[in-house]
Design an enzyme around this catalytic site. Structure first.
Site, mmCIF file in Angstrom:
data_model
loop_
_atom_site.group_PDB
_atom_site.id
_atom_site.type_symbol
_atom_site.label_atom_id
_atom_site.label_comp_id
_atom_site.label_asym_id
_atom_site.label_seq_id
_atom_site.Cartn_x
_atom_site.Cartn_y
_atom_site.Cartn_z
ATOM 1 C CB THR A 1 -1.478 -0.136 1.241
ATOM 2 O OG1 THR A 1 -1.392 -0.725 0.999
ATOM 3 C CG2 THR A 1 -1.924 1.432 1.359
ATOM 4 C CB ALA B 1 7.877 -3.186 -2.629
ATOM 5 C CB SER B 2 6.717 2.087 -3.160
ATOM 6 O OG SER B 2 7.760 2.060 -3.851
ATOM 7 C CG ASN B 3 6.491 -0.139 -8.672
ATOM 8 O OD1 ASN B 3 6.393 -1.273 -9.090
ATOM 9 N ND2 ASN B 3 5.782 0.678 -9.557
ATOM 10 C CG PHE B 4 6.182 -6.336 -4.644
ATOM 11 C CD1 PHE B 4 6.697 -6.476 -4.081
ATOM 12 C CD2 PHE B 4 4.435 -4.999 -3.769
ATOM 13 C CE1 PHE B 4 6.647 -6.896 -2.716
ATOM 14 C CE2 PHE B 4 4.700 -4.540 -2.376
ATOM 15 C CZ PHE B 4 5.529 -5.966 -1.372
ATOM 16 C CG HIS C 1 -0.678 5.250 -11.566
ATOM 17 N ND1 HIS C 1 0.938 5.970 -11.392
ATOM 18 C CD2 HIS C 1 0.149 4.135 -11.473
ATOM 19 C CE1 HIS C 1 1.724 5.132 -10.669
ATOM 20 N NE2 HIS C 1 1.190 3.967 -10.550
ATOM 21 C CG HIS C 2 -5.275 2.605 -11.831
ATOM 22 N ND1 HIS C 2 -6.067 3.091 -10.763
ATOM 23 C CD2 HIS C 2 -4.684 2.149 -11.529
ATOM 24 C CE1 HIS C 2 -5.755 2.993 -9.223
ATOM 25 N NE2 HIS C 2 -4.971 1.633 -10.227
ATOM 26 C CE LYS D 1 -0.036 5.389 -7.269
ATOM 27 N NZ LYS D 1 -0.621 4.888 -6.452
ATOM 28 C CB THR E 1 6.889 4.572 -8.026
ATOM 29 O OG1 THR E 1 5.761 2.675 -7.376
ATOM 30 C CG2 THR E 1 7.339 4.128 -9.051
#
Ligand SMILES: NC(=O)c1ccc[n+]([C@@H]2O[C@H](COP(=O)([O-])OP(=O)(O)OC[C@H]3O[C@@H](n4cnc5c(N)ncnc54)[C@H](O)[C@@H]3O)[C@@H](O)[C@H]2O)c1
Length: 240
Positions: free
Chosen positions: A78, A102-105, A137-138, A141, A148
């Protein structure tokens, strides 16, 4: 593994479906309607090995604390709650728990992080270039800028002697890294780092095509922290 899902939205559902194919079980799924199930010893009763948390910026810190209180390793992706990260990391170490954030996996974005750091260090020697970040982003969000983009900006600030902070928008304030956030359609995630001089433009970027990259990374992280204690991130997992 027995995995608890906390936050049964787009990411939670995708993790359940990919994880089931890999042979994982999901004995406990928590969302707003049954969030009481996260208190007490419900995770233990459900024999949960690891919890995976993708909820909302407001609820993530308390969800993570609840897992650590019950001695259950927790993976969270998250974004939008950076202000409480150090508190949670400290709590995890105190409790000798396991927490992976992770802010981005996605593997691609984590390679981008490595390149971004290296490029920022090089560009510090070339003051004729200004730097700016853009993320798309979509429309669903909740947070902006994206986690990121904030990670990318913080890396630049650490490497770049002339940058001291980031600012949302397209402003050109001295010493600030601007981050432009655009919300449109169902875009999974685009990040661009742009250096511009009077003569040329240099860009570094990443585009997520599907959510699969985030899902695969979160499931790998869940396997990685099982049986460990400490605070971990993608650098530990990918050995970058
Ligand atoms: N780190 C990454 O790689 C990565 C990738 C994609 C999304 N994200 C982030 O993950 C988060 C979730 O993304 P999503 O696209 O699945 O969002 P989503 O809105 O589809 O799902 C979030 C879910 O969390 C639930 N929720 C809200 N409060 C809760 C609470 N207190 N307890 C339990 N559940 C609760 C909501 O009801 C919803 O079902 C966002 O912050 C997003 O930015 C991170």
């Amino acid at each position: 593994m027995n995995i608890a899902i906390i936050g049964y939205g787009r990411m939670g559902r995708a993790i359940e479906s990919a994880g089931s194919v890999q042979g994982h079980r999901f004995p406990l799924i928590i969302d707003v309607d049954n969030r009481k199930d996260l208190s007490g010893s419900r995770l233990k009763e459900a024999s949960v090995d690891v919890a995976i948390e993708f909820s909302s910026p407001d609820s993530a810190p308390d969800n993570i604390l609840a897992c650590l209180d019950q001695g259950v390793p927790v993976v969270s992706g998250t974004t939008g709650w950076n202000d409480r990260f150090e508190e949670i990391a400290h709590y995890c170490r105190d409790k000798q728990g396991a927490f992976f954030y992770a802010s981005n996996f996605s593997i691609g974005v984590n390679i981008l992080f490595t390149l971004n750091e290296r490029l920022a260090k090089i560009m510090d020697r070339f003051p004729q270039y200004s730097v700016a970040l853009k993320e798309v982003h979509h429309i669903h969000k909740l947070d902006a800028p994206s986690g990121t983009a904030i990670t990318l900006a913080e890396q630049i600030i650490r490497q770049h002697g002339r940058m001291h902070q980031w600012q949302a928008g397209t402003g050109t304030e001295e010493g600030s890294v601007p981050i432009e956030s655009i919300r449109e359609g169902e875009v999974k995630g685009e990040h661009t780092v742009r250096y511009e001089s009077d003569a040329d433009i240099l860009t570094l970027g990443h585009t997520a095509k599907t959510r699969d990259a985030f899902v695969a990374g979160a499931l790998l992280a869940a396997e990685f922290i099982r049986g460990k204690t400490g605070v971990f991130g993608m650098k530990d997992l990918l050995n970058l």
